[in-house]
Design a protein around this motif. Structure first.
Motif, short mmCIF file in Angstrom:
data_model
loop_
_atom_site.label_atom_id
_atom_site.label_comp_id
_atom_site.label_asym_id
_atom_site.label_seq_id
_atom_site.Cartn_x
_atom_site.Cartn_y
_atom_site.Cartn_z
N GLY A 4 0.84 -1.19 0.00
CA GLY A 4 0.00 0.00 0.00
C GLY A 4 0.87 1.24 0.00
O GLY A 4 1.92 1.27 0.66
N ILE A 5 0.47 2.22 -0.78
CA ILE A 5 1.18 3.50 -0.81
C ILE A 5 0.22 4.57 -0.31
O ILE A 5 -0.84 4.78 -0.89
CB ILE A 5 1.68 3.84 -2.22
N LEU A 6 0.60 5.22 0.76
CA LEU A 6 -0.18 6.28 1.37
C LEU A 6 0.56 7.59 1.10
O LEU A 6 1.72 7.75 1.49
CB LEU A 6 -0.30 6.03 2.87
N THR A 7 -0.09 8.51 0.39
CA THR A 7 0.51 9.80 0.06
C THR A 7 -0.29 10.90 0.75
O THR A 7 -1.51 10.96 0.60
CB THR A 7 0.53 10.03 -1.47
N VAL A 8 0.41 11.74 1.50
CA VAL A 8 -0.23 12.78 2.31
C VAL A 8 0.32 14.14 1.91
O VAL A 8 1.53 14.36 1.95
CB VAL A 8 0.02 12.53 3.81
N SER A 9 -0.59 15.05 1.54
CA SER A 9 -0.21 16.43 1.22
C SER A 9 -0.53 17.30 2.43
O SER A 9 -1.63 17.25 2.97
CB SER A 9 -0.99 16.94 0.01
N ILE A 10 0.46 18.10 2.82
CA ILE A 10 0.35 18.90 4.03
C ILE A 10 0.68 20.35 3.70
O ILE A 10 1.63 20.62 2.96
CB ILE A 10 1.35 18.39 5.10
N THR A 11 -0.10 21.27 4.26
CA THR A 11 0.23 22.69 4.16
C THR A 11 0.65 23.18 5.54
O THR A 11 0.12 22.71 6.55
CB THR A 11 -0.95 23.51 3.59
N SER A 55 5.22 10.26 1.50
CA SER A 55 4.75 8.96 1.04
C SER A 55 5.19 7.89 2.03
O SER A 55 6.32 7.90 2.51
CB SER A 55 5.30 8.64 -0.35
N PHE A 56 4.27 6.98 2.30
CA PHE A 56 4.49 5.86 3.20
C PHE A 56 4.20 4.59 2.41
O PHE A 56 3.09 4.43 1.89
CB PHE A 56 3.55 5.93 4.40
N VAL A 57 5.17 3.71 2.30
CA VAL A 57 4.97 2.44 1.61
C VAL A 57 4.88 1.36 2.68
O VAL A 57 5.79 1.20 3.49
CB VAL A 57 6.14 2.14 0.63
N VAL A 58 3.76 0.65 2.67
CA VAL A 58 3.49 -0.37 3.68
C VAL A 58 3.43 -1.74 2.99
O VAL A 58 2.74 -1.90 1.99
CB VAL A 58 2.15 -0.09 4.40
#
Length: 93
Positions: A4-11, A55-58
């Motif tokens: 699983g690839i979790l992609t998080v955009s943060i401001t 990005s977090f690869v699980v």
């Protein structure tokens, strides 16, 4: 094997320097990268002071384990980030 690839955009409102950005997001790699089943990197916005993408690869043997780990990461990010999460995207391979 499930991935699983979790992609998080943060401001980061009001963030004026890369040093402040590191302080506000400091520890993401250390907090989540300790697990042998998770790889973490800043995948976008490296040169911007006010935004970042991570990005977090699980990896796990079962899809439900990957989904559970992604949910735990999301929950912890929402509680601990000193900024606003704009977008969270999950992709399963």
């Amino acid at each position: 094997m499930h991935i699983g690839i979790l992609t998080v955009s943060i401001t980061l409102p009001g963030c004026g320097s890369l040093k402040e950005k590191r302080q506000r997001l400091g520890g993401l790699h250390e907090r989540f990268g300790r697990s042998p089943s998770v790889a973490v990197c800043e995948s976008g916005g490296r040169d911007r002071h006010d935004a970042s993408e991570w990005s977090f690869v699980v990896v796990a043997g079962a899809r439900r384990d990957v989904e559970s780990q992604c949910s735990q990461i999301e929950d912890k990010l929402v509680r601990t980030i000193d900024g606003r999460i704009l977008n969270i995207n999950r992709e399963f391979l």
